[in-house]
Design a protein around this motif. Sequence first.
Motif, PDB file in Angstrom:
ATOM      1  N   PRO A   1      -3.830   5.318  -7.016  1.00  0.00           N
ATOM      2  CA  PRO A   1      -3.824   5.994  -5.712  1.00  0.00           C
ATOM      3  C   PRO A   1      -4.996   6.935  -5.523  1.00  0.00           C
ATOM      4  N   TYR A   2      -5.596   7.396  -6.623  1.00  0.00           N
ATOM      5  CA  TYR A   2      -6.663   8.379  -6.485  1.00  0.00           C
ATOM      6  C   TYR A   2      -8.038   7.738  -6.417  1.00  0.00           C
ATOM      7  N   ILE A   3      -8.150   6.466  -6.852  1.00  0.00           N
ATOM      8  CA  ILE A   3      -9.462   5.819  -6.746  1.00  0.00           C
ATOM      9  C   ILE A   3      -9.512   4.842  -5.581  1.00  0.00           C
ATOM     10  N   ASP A   4      -8.353   4.464  -5.047  1.00  0.00           N
ATOM     11  CA  ASP A   4      -8.353   3.575  -3.888  1.00  0.00           C
ATOM     12  C   ASP A   4      -8.346   4.424  -2.630  1.00  0.00           C
ATOM     13  N   LYS A   5      -9.521   4.607  -2.025  1.00  0.00           N
ATOM     14  CA  LYS A   5      -9.630   5.491  -0.859  1.00  0.00           C
ATOM     15  C   LYS A   5      -9.407   4.743   0.454  1.00  0.00           C
ATOM     16  N   ASN A   6      -9.150   3.453   0.354  1.00  0.00           N
ATOM     17  CA  ASN A   6      -8.915   2.642   1.549  1.00  0.00           C
ATOM     18  C   ASN A   6      -7.570   3.025   2.154  1.00  0.00           C
TER      19      ASN A   6
ATOM     20  N   PHE B   1     -19.600  -1.105  -0.852  1.00  0.00           N
ATOM     21  CA  PHE B   1     -18.646  -0.880  -1.940  1.00  0.00           C
ATOM     22  C   PHE B   1     -18.961   0.417  -2.651  1.00  0.00           C
ATOM     23  N   TYR B   2     -20.248   0.629  -2.969  1.00  0.00           N
ATOM     24  CA  TYR B   2     -20.645   1.843  -3.685  1.00  0.00           C
ATOM     25  C   TYR B   2     -20.555   3.069  -2.785  1.00  0.00           C
TER      26      TYR B   2
ATOM     27  N   SER C   1       0.818  -1.226   0.000  1.00  0.00           N
ATOM     28  CA  SER C   1       0.000   0.000   0.000  1.00  0.00           C
ATOM     29  C   SER C   1       0.842   1.261   0.000  1.00  0.00           C
ATOM     30  N   SER C   2       2.043   1.194  -0.546  1.00  0.00           N
ATOM     31  CA  SER C   2       2.926   2.364  -0.470  1.00  0.00           C
ATOM     32  C   SER C   2       2.513   3.487  -1.413  1.00  0.00           C
TER      33      SER C   2
ATOM     34  N   ASP D   1      -7.650  -6.320   4.978  1.00  0.00           N
ATOM     35  CA  ASP D   1      -8.395  -5.066   4.911  1.00  0.00           C
ATOM     36  C   ASP D   1      -8.537  -4.527   3.488  1.00  0.00           C
ATOM     37  N   ARG D   2      -7.931  -5.192   2.509  1.00  0.00           N
ATOM     38  CA  ARG D   2      -8.019  -4.667   1.137  1.00  0.00           C
ATOM     39  C   ARG D   2      -8.090  -5.805   0.142  1.00  0.00           C
ATOM     40  N   LYS D   3      -9.046  -6.705   0.376  1.00  0.00           N
ATOM     41  CA  LYS D   3      -9.169  -7.885  -0.479  1.00  0.00           C
ATOM     42  C   LYS D   3      -9.439  -7.513  -1.929  1.00  0.00           C
ATOM     43  N   PHE D   4     -10.372  -6.562  -2.129  1.00  0.00           N
ATOM     44  CA  PHE D   4     -10.755  -6.220  -3.498  1.00  0.00           C
ATOM     45  C   PHE D   4      -9.554  -5.699  -4.291  1.00  0.00           C
TER      46      PHE D   4
END
Lengths: 261, 274
Positions: B112-117, B227-228, A136-137, B128-131
Motif C-alpha cells: 500500500p505504501y509503494i503503490d501510489k496509483n 513509470f519512474y 484495490s482495497s 488502470d493498474r496493469k503493472f
Amino acid sequence: MANLSLKNVPQVIVESQVWKSIFRHGYTMNRRNRLLAITNNVFYHILPTKISRYGMRMRFHWGAGIITFYLFLILTFTGVLLMFYYVPTVPRAYYDMKDLQHVVPFGNILRNMHRYGAHAMVFMVMVHMARTFYTSSYKPPREFNWVVGVILLNFTFLLSFSGYLLPWDQLAIWAVTVGANMARATPLIGHEGPFANLIGMKVNNDVRFALLGGTTVGSATLLRFYVLHCIAFPIILTIFIVVHFWRVRRDGYSGDVPVRE
Amino acid sequence: MATTEQSGKSGQAARRPARAVPTASSERFELTWPYFMYTIVICFLLTTIVLWLWSMVVPAPLEPIADPNKTPNPSKAPWYFVGLQELLVYFDPWIAGVVLPGLILGGLMAIPYIDKNTHGIGEYNYKDRKFAVWVFSLGTVFWFLLIIIGYFFRGPSWQWYWPWESWEIHKESHVVTHNWSLLGGSLFLIGYTAIGLVLPVAIPYLIGSRVKPGSWIKKCCEVLQEFYEKRGATIYAIEMLLLLAMLGIPVKMVLRLFFNVKYILEIPAINLNI
C-alpha cells in the motif's frame, strides 16, 4: 390476559417484560427495527447498518473474509473440545489421537474438522488477500488494515504450523523438523546462518534451540508448541482480528466506495 | 481553532476523495439486516456443510508414532510451506527459509505504501493498474506453482517423480554442480541489481530523444519514463529491488537447472552462499 389462547402465546411472550428486557427493539420488521437489530446487538454492531448493493454481492467480496473468520470460530470450538481429550506429553499424545479416532464419541469427526478447517483457513486467508488486492482495497485510507491482514496471515501460518506437531506421528515430527531446520540458518541468530559464527552461535544456544527447547524435536518441543498453539497464538490472532474488523468500520468498506456511475 | 478544524477536515476529505456516506434516502444502499445477514448465514452454512462432509468422507492422516530414529524419505513440510521447501533445491536454507519469507511478508506489507496509483478502489479494474495486477498475479501463481511441484512432483531424496511413477524406484542425482568464482559471482550480483535498477531509467534518457516519435521504441521509452517519474527515486528503488528479488528466484532456478550452478557467490568463512 383475559382471552389467553394458543394463538396469542407468541404475542404475549414478545410483549412480556422479560422479552423486552433482552431485545430492546420490537420484532416488527419496519425499517427502524431493522436498523436497531444491528446497532443494539453486541455481536452485530461491528457491522454497519447499511451496505451498498454493489459491495454486498458475493461476486464482489467472494465471502472470503466471512468464511475465514467462521473457520477461526469452528477451529476455536473444536480445538477447545479436543483439549479435553489430548495431553501434550510424549507417552500420551499419540495414543490420545488413537483414542479420538476409535474411542471418543464423535472424536474422529472432531479431529478431522479441526485439521481440515485449519488447512481451509490458511487457503481462505490467501483467497481473501487476493480479493483485497484485485479490488484495490489496500489503497488509502486502508493501508494499515492491509498490514494488519499480512500479520494475520503470518499468525495463521504459525497457528497451523504449531498445531501440525501435536498428533505426534511421523508426519508431525518430521514436518516440524524440516520447518525448524530452516530456523537454524537464520542470519546471525541461527548457528548455520551467515555471520552466526562471529557472535558464537552454537547448536545449543541459537534460535532453533529456543524454538524447540532442545537440539531435536522432543518432549519440550511438544509442550512449547502446545502452549503456543492453544494460548499465545490464538490470543494474539484475536487481538489482531479485533483491530482488523475495527479498521474496516473506521476506514470504510471498499465495496461502498462509489464506482464510476 | 476554526481554521485547524477546517484544514483537518479538508485534509481528511483529500485523503478519502470518494468516501461514500450512507444516507437514509440513498438508493445505492441496502439494509444490513436482513440482506447482508443472508450472505453471512449462507457462507456459514455452506462452510459447515462442506467441512462436515469432507471430515465424514476423508479420514485425516495419522501415521505411525513419531520415531526420531526413522527419517521418512522424503520428509515434507505442511503444504503451505512446501513451496519454500522446494526452494531449498536452489538456495541455502537461510535464503529459502528466512530471507525470502521475510521479503515476501515485508513486500506484501509494503504494497500500500509503494503503490501510489489511486485508481480502482472498490472495483475489479485491470485497465488502470496493469503493472500492479501483473506483478501480484505472477507472484501468486509462482507461489502456488512451487507448492504444487513440491507437493505432487517430489519423491524420495527430493527427486522429480511424476505422479504415475513409483517411489520404489530410487532415483539419484548425478548432476555435478559448480560454484562461480568470488569475482564472477560478485560481478553478476552487482550487475543484476544495477542493470535492473538503472536500465529502466537510463533507456528513455539515452535513446528517448533520438528515436522518431510514434515508433514503438518511443512508446516504450515514454512508458518507462512515466513509470519512474510517477514513483520518484526512493519508491522506485524499493519497488524495483523487491521486484528484482522476486525475479531473482526464477533466474537462480534456471542457472541451477540448466547451467548446474550451485552458488553464484560463496564466502565459506561466514557461511554466506547465494
